[in-house]
Design an enzyme around this catalytic site. Structure first.
Site, PDB file in Angstrom:
ATOM      1  N   GLY A   1      29.993  26.053  39.953  1.00  0.00           N
ATOM      2  CA  GLY A   1      30.301  26.952  39.033  1.00  0.00           C
ATOM      3  C   GLY A   1      30.263  26.456  37.583  1.00  0.00           C
ATOM      4  O   GLY A   1      29.674  26.121  36.833  1.00  0.00           O
TER       5      GLY A   1
ATOM      6  N   LYS B   1      24.669  36.462  38.529  1.00  0.00           N
ATOM      7  CA  LYS B   1      25.883  37.292  37.855  1.00  0.00           C
ATOM      8  C   LYS B   1      26.188  38.509  38.328  1.00  0.00           C
ATOM      9  O   LYS B   1      25.562  39.380  38.786  1.00  0.00           O
ATOM     10  CB  LYS B   1      25.461  37.569  36.306  1.00  0.00           C
ATOM     11  CG  LYS B   1      26.495  38.228  35.424  1.00  0.00           C
ATOM     12  CD  LYS B   1      27.857  37.476  35.346  1.00  0.00           C
ATOM     13  CE  LYS B   1      28.949  38.137  34.786  1.00  0.00           C
ATOM     14  NZ  LYS B   1      30.128  37.433  34.890  1.00  0.00           N
TER      15      LYS B   1
ATOM     16  N   LYS C   1      33.469  38.046  49.039  1.00  0.00           N
ATOM     17  CA  LYS C   1      34.040  36.789  48.256  1.00  0.00           C
ATOM     18  C   LYS C   1      35.718  37.178  48.028  1.00  0.00           C
ATOM     19  O   LYS C   1      36.080  38.196  47.745  1.00  0.00           O
ATOM     20  CB  LYS C   1      33.504  36.763  46.961  1.00  0.00           C
ATOM     21  CG  LYS C   1      33.956  35.569  45.991  1.00  0.00           C
ATOM     22  CD  LYS C   1      32.933  35.174  44.888  1.00  0.00           C
ATOM     23  CE  LYS C   1      33.396  34.285  44.133  1.00  0.00           C
ATOM     24  NZ  LYS C   1      32.457  33.753  43.044  1.00  0.00           N
TER      25      LYS C   1
ATOM     26  N   GLY D   1      34.874  26.023  44.214  1.00  0.00           N
ATOM     27  CA  GLY D   1      36.144  25.929  43.443  1.00  0.00           C
ATOM     28  C   GLY D   1      36.228  24.364  42.933  1.00  0.00           C
ATOM     29  O   GLY D   1      36.580  23.564  43.884  1.00  0.00           O
TER      30      GLY D   1
ATOM     31  N   ASN E   1      37.415  32.640  44.676  1.00  0.00           N
ATOM     32  CA  ASN E   1      37.120  32.910  42.915  1.00  0.00           C
ATOM     33  C   ASN E   1      38.394  32.565  42.413  1.00  0.00           C
ATOM     34  O   ASN E   1      39.149  31.627  42.665  1.00  0.00           O
ATOM     35  CB  ASN E   1      37.326  34.596  43.170  1.00  0.00           C
ATOM     36  CG  ASN E   1      36.551  35.258  41.850  1.00  0.00           C
ATOM     37  OD1 ASN E   1      36.536  34.731  40.924  1.00  0.00           O
ATOM     38  ND2 ASN E   1      36.020  36.359  42.224  1.00  0.00           N
TER      39      ASN E   1
ATOM     40  N   CYS F   1      37.464  39.700  41.686  1.00  0.00           N
ATOM     41  CA  CYS F   1      37.359  39.467  40.198  1.00  0.00           C
ATOM     42  C   CYS F   1      38.817  39.841  39.674  1.00  0.00           C
ATOM     43  O   CYS F   1      39.430  40.834  39.575  1.00  0.00           O
ATOM     44  CB  CYS F   1      36.370  40.358  39.405  1.00  0.00           C
ATOM     45  SG  CYS F   1      36.269  39.699  37.764  1.00  0.00           S
TER      46      CYS F   1
HETATM   47  C1  LIG Z   1      32.563  32.243  33.394  1.00  0.00           C
HETATM   48  C2  LIG Z   1      32.758  32.547  34.781  1.00  0.00           C
HETATM   49  C3  LIG Z   1      32.147  33.820  35.353  1.00  0.00           C
HETATM   50  C4  LIG Z   1      32.309  34.050  36.520  1.00  0.00           C
HETATM   51  N1  LIG Z   1      31.754  35.435  37.016  1.00  0.00           N
HETATM   52  C5  LIG Z   1      31.748  35.761  38.209  1.00  0.00           C
HETATM   53  C6  LIG Z   1      31.177  36.800  38.793  1.00  0.00           C
HETATM   54  O1  LIG Z   1      30.604  37.715  37.914  1.00  0.00           O
HETATM   55  N2  LIG Z   1      31.479  37.284  39.997  1.00  0.00           N
HETATM   56  C7  LIG Z   1      32.212  36.201  40.926  1.00  0.00           C
HETATM   57  O2  LIG Z   1      32.110  36.657  42.202  1.00  0.00           O
HETATM   58  N3  LIG Z   1      32.657  35.087  40.334  1.00  0.00           N
HETATM   59  C8  LIG Z   1      32.583  34.879  39.123  1.00  0.00           C
HETATM   60  N4  LIG Z   1      33.223  33.697  38.816  1.00  0.00           N
HETATM   61  C9  LIG Z   1      33.851  32.827  39.710  1.00  0.00           C
HETATM   62  C10 LIG Z   1      32.961  31.649  40.231  1.00  0.00           C
HETATM   63  O3  LIG Z   1      31.645  32.237  40.773  1.00  0.00           O
HETATM   64  C11 LIG Z   1      33.584  31.067  40.963  1.00  0.00           C
HETATM   65  O4  LIG Z   1      34.171  31.483  42.301  1.00  0.00           O
HETATM   66  C12 LIG Z   1      34.951  29.942  40.414  1.00  0.00           C
HETATM   67  O5  LIG Z   1      34.740  29.855  39.124  1.00  0.00           O
HETATM   68  C13 LIG Z   1      35.202  28.771  41.160  1.00  0.00           C
HETATM   69  O6  LIG Z   1      34.276  27.762  41.328  1.00  0.00           O
HETATM   70  P1  LIG Z   1      34.103  26.729  39.994  1.00  0.00           P
HETATM   71  O7  LIG Z   1      35.390  26.068  39.950  1.00  0.00           O
HETATM   72  O8  LIG Z   1      33.075  25.767  40.474  1.00  0.00           O
HETATM   73  O9  LIG Z   1      33.687  27.452  38.731  1.00  0.00           O
HETATM   74  C14 LIG Z   1      33.044  33.396  37.222  1.00  0.00           C
HETATM   75  C15 LIG Z   1      33.597  32.078  36.962  1.00  0.00           C
HETATM   76  C16 LIG Z   1      33.425  31.769  35.585  1.00  0.00           C
HETATM   77  C17 LIG Z   1      33.798  30.267  34.989  1.00  0.00           C
END
Ligand SMILES: Cc1cc2nc3c(=O)[nH]c(=O)nc-3n(C[C@H](O)[C@H](O)[C@H](O)COP(=O)(O)O)c2cc1C
Ligand SMILES: Cc1cc2nc3c(=O)[nH]c(=O)nc-3n(C[C@H](O)[C@H](O)[C@H](O)COP(=O)(O)OP(=O)(O)OC[C@H]3O[C@@H](n4cnc5c(N)ncnc54)[C@H](O)[C@@H]3O)c2cc1C
Ligand code: FES
Lengths: 252, 303
Positions: free
Chosen positions: B264, B45, B164, B242, B191, B129
């Site tokens: 994610g 996290k 990132k 993603g 992200n 973020c």
């Molecule tokens: C609930 C949630 C919390 C996230 N928190 C972070 C974070 O703390 N730091 C970060 O770099 N990315 C964060 N992300 C982004 C994910 O790491 C990822 O880059 C993004 O969701 C795309 O991948 P996915 O479609 O597989 O979820 C978060 C995503 C979600 C859904």
């Protein structure tokens, strides 16, 4: 212990307002305690839907839900023989109690109170609904509880009025070890206030939108008053959904 | 037999599948379902120097084939992580990626120093973020500030540094070149994309933060395009993410240029997703006569 289970549906029915589904799973049934919920996958939708456990009989668990949006509509179309992808049982439920407990349910907050009633030795209940056509489990609760007050906003069933009025009346009549409540936030707040006035500890089940259901994604965080009085974010899915009334930041 | 090992900036991963930061906590919730060593790495996290309570709720909204989140970097801070999480996480037999965000260059440097400890394998600098005002994202949207954040971390750690990137920019390749120029050893992308949903009955946004980051299958094609663009622009390895929900999605990101793939949102609905996706990726390789998964990386031929 949480399980991910493909559980067969053994019974399913749906009316205009609510759906009822019973699934079979020895693992989930064995582990479940009142106030916990199941996180149910609805095909075609990204997020699971959190639904409280309404009761356990043998290896079977029942959930009762309001048909609100897309996911619960999909759920309401399940038939016996279908398989549901269920994650659970999740969350911290209501505490155990030896003495008499007052159960307070509003609308779809009544089903988890039914599970409480199944497990408690001695309980009464206040069940509140918007109107008669939305009433749920009143007979079943009557069979499990000693005294039941039914209230509706419009007086179409039972007494006319809000839950907290019924709660205050019951608390004035009898001695209770605790009050357990689930329903709309305003009902939880007024119930907690009535319990506090009567000096009876109160636990409430909070509702938050959820992702993982396990405490990992932090999307369900809810503000809670910590031991030192400071506001802290707690995960409704893991630390809750049941919290002590004093811990809840009611206007947060 | 498929050789599933891949290398990410000198960190040897047993397989290409990584948990995406923010969707896996610090791993404890999922260690109940499988050994974390099943994953190539865990990206923890996102941390900030001091703990943060995050944004008020609701913080999550469903979307067509995806979701929005506005968690706002709720985390225990560097000290809390080092004290309460890392000692456990480093015994779990997986590689550890620590994700960090900061509001200033000095803070990035300070965090890099504090987090460069035994057990941490890779630093992931989150300059993307969308949920915290004037932080994170501000660094990620301009080449100069992206480079400054990278450089600050790079000069205060002995660990490999991965940056990132946000897809919420005009040219992601330009930002990628800037962070590579500033010394990044790897790049992770994407992200979340900025989005918004409205509750029709109240005419208010569903999220209390009004807007949030879009993730899940809806963003997969955006991720493929961004990875493709960045792969063409830089030499450093990429951690792609993603919308990955299946082994084939993971293979697609690798073909576009990713050396490893993070999962994610899929974990939120299926706790087993990373392990299942790893197995499916292996099966994909087997059925396509691929003996080394790393040979997929950048194997795309464009028209
Ligand atoms: C609930 C949630 C919390 C996230 N928190 C972070 C974070 O703390 N730091 C970060 O770099 N990315 C964060 N992300 C982004 C994910 O790491 C990822 O880059 C993004 O969701 C795309 O991948 P996915 O479609 O597989 O979820 C978060 C995503 C979600 C859904
Ligand atoms: C711990 C817990 C226990 C619950 N128990 C019950 C129950 O026993 N019976 C019952 O009828 N309802 C219960 N709910 C509410 C139920 O989860 C929502 O009504 C349901 O998720 C709505 O889904 P949908 O597909 O119909 O609506 P949609 O609007 O299509 O849902 C879109 C998204 O928003 C979420 N969402 C929408 N409304 C709510 C809400 N009120 N609470 C949480 N998430 C919401 C959905 O889960 C989904 O992710 C409970 C909620 C929680 C948090
Ligand atoms: S829903 Fe993920 S932490 Fe509660």
């Amino acid at each position: 212990m949480e399980y991910i289970i493909n559980a067969p549906v053994t019974a399913a029915s749906a009316g205009p307002v609510y759906g009822v589904i019973t699934i079979e799973s020895p693992e989930l049934a064995g582990e479940a305690s009142p106030g916990q919920f199941l996180h149910i996958r609805c095909e075609g939708y990204q997020l699971r839907r959190p639904i409280s456990i309404a009761g356990v009989t043998g290896n079977r668990l029942t959930v009762i839900f309001e048909i609100k949006g897309k996911g619960t509509r999909w759920l309401s179309r399940r038939k016996p023989g279908d398989v549901l992808d269920v994650l659970g049982p999740l969350g911290h439920g209501f505490p155990e109690a030896g003495g008499k407990v007052l159960l307070v349910g509003g609308g779809v907050g009544v089903p988890p109170m039914h599970f409480c009633a199944q497990r408690l030795k001695d309980c009464d209940a206040v069940l509140a609904f918007r109107s008669k056509d939305r009433a749920l489990l009143t007979e079943e609760m009557g069979a499990l509880c000693k005294a039941v007050t039914v209230m509706t906003d419009d007086g179409s069933l039972g007494e006319k009025g809000f839950a907290a009025q019924g709660v205050a009346a019951m608390l004035a009549q009898d001695r209770y070890e605790a009050v357990f409540a689930c329903g709309p936030k305003i009902m939880l707040k007024t119930t907690f206030e009535a319990a506090r006035t009567a000096g009876v500890p109160c636990w409430v089940s909070l509702e938050e939108r959820m992702g993982c259901g396990l405490g990992a994604c932090l999307t369900c965080a809810t503000p809670i008053r910590g031991a030192d009085g400071q506001k802290v974010m707690k995960e409704a899915c893991k630390d809750g959904p049941v919290f002590r009334g004093e811990e809840v930041i009611w206007d947060g | 037999m498929v050789d599933m090992r891949v290398d990410l900036a000198g960190v040897a991963l047993s397989n290409p599948i990584v948990s995406a930061s923010g969707t896996f906590g610090f791993g404890r919730e999922y260690a109940k379902f499988y050994a974390l060593g099943e994953l190539g790495a865990v990206s923890a996290k996102g941390l900030t120097l001091h703990g943060r309570p995050g944004n008020p709720g609701p913080r999550i909204a469903e979307t067509p084939s995806g979701m929005l989140n506005s968690v706002g970097l709720q985390n225990p801070g560097v000290e809390g992580f080092l004290r309460d999480e890392l000692p456990w996480l480093k015994t779990q037999g997986t590689k550890i990626i620590v994700n960090l965000s900061a509001g200033t260059v000095e803070e990035f440097a300070q965090m890099a120093e504090l987090l460069s400890v035994d057990g941490v394998d890779l630093l992931e600098v989150n300059i993307s973020c969308p949920n915290v005002k004037c932080e994170g994202l501000a660094f990620g949207t301009r080449p100069e500030t992206a480079a400054a954040a990278t450089e600050a971390v790079k000069s205060h750690t002995h660990l490999p540094v991965m940056v990132k990137l946000s897809p919420n920019v005009t040219s992601i390749a330009e930002i990628a070149r800037a962070v590579e120029g500033a010394g990044a050893d790897a790049i992770s992308l994407i992200n979340t994309l900025l989005g918004m949903r409205i509750d029709l009955s109240t005419r208010r946004p569903i999220l209390k933060n009004n807007t949030g980051g879009l993730s899940g299958p809806a963003v997969l094609p955006v991720a493929v395009r961004c990875i493709h663009d960045v792969y063409a622009a830089v030499k450093v390895p990429l951690l792609g993410m993603g919308g990955v929900e299946t082994g084939e999605d993971a293979a697609e990101l690798m073909m576009a240029g990713a050396s490893a793939v993070a999962v994610g949102t899929a974990i939120l609905s299926d706790p087993m997703a990373p392990v299942r996706i790893r197995d499916e990726l292996k099966e994909f390789c087997e059925s396509h006569g691929i003996s080394e998964v790393r040979s997929l990386t950048g194997s795309l031929e464009v028209w």
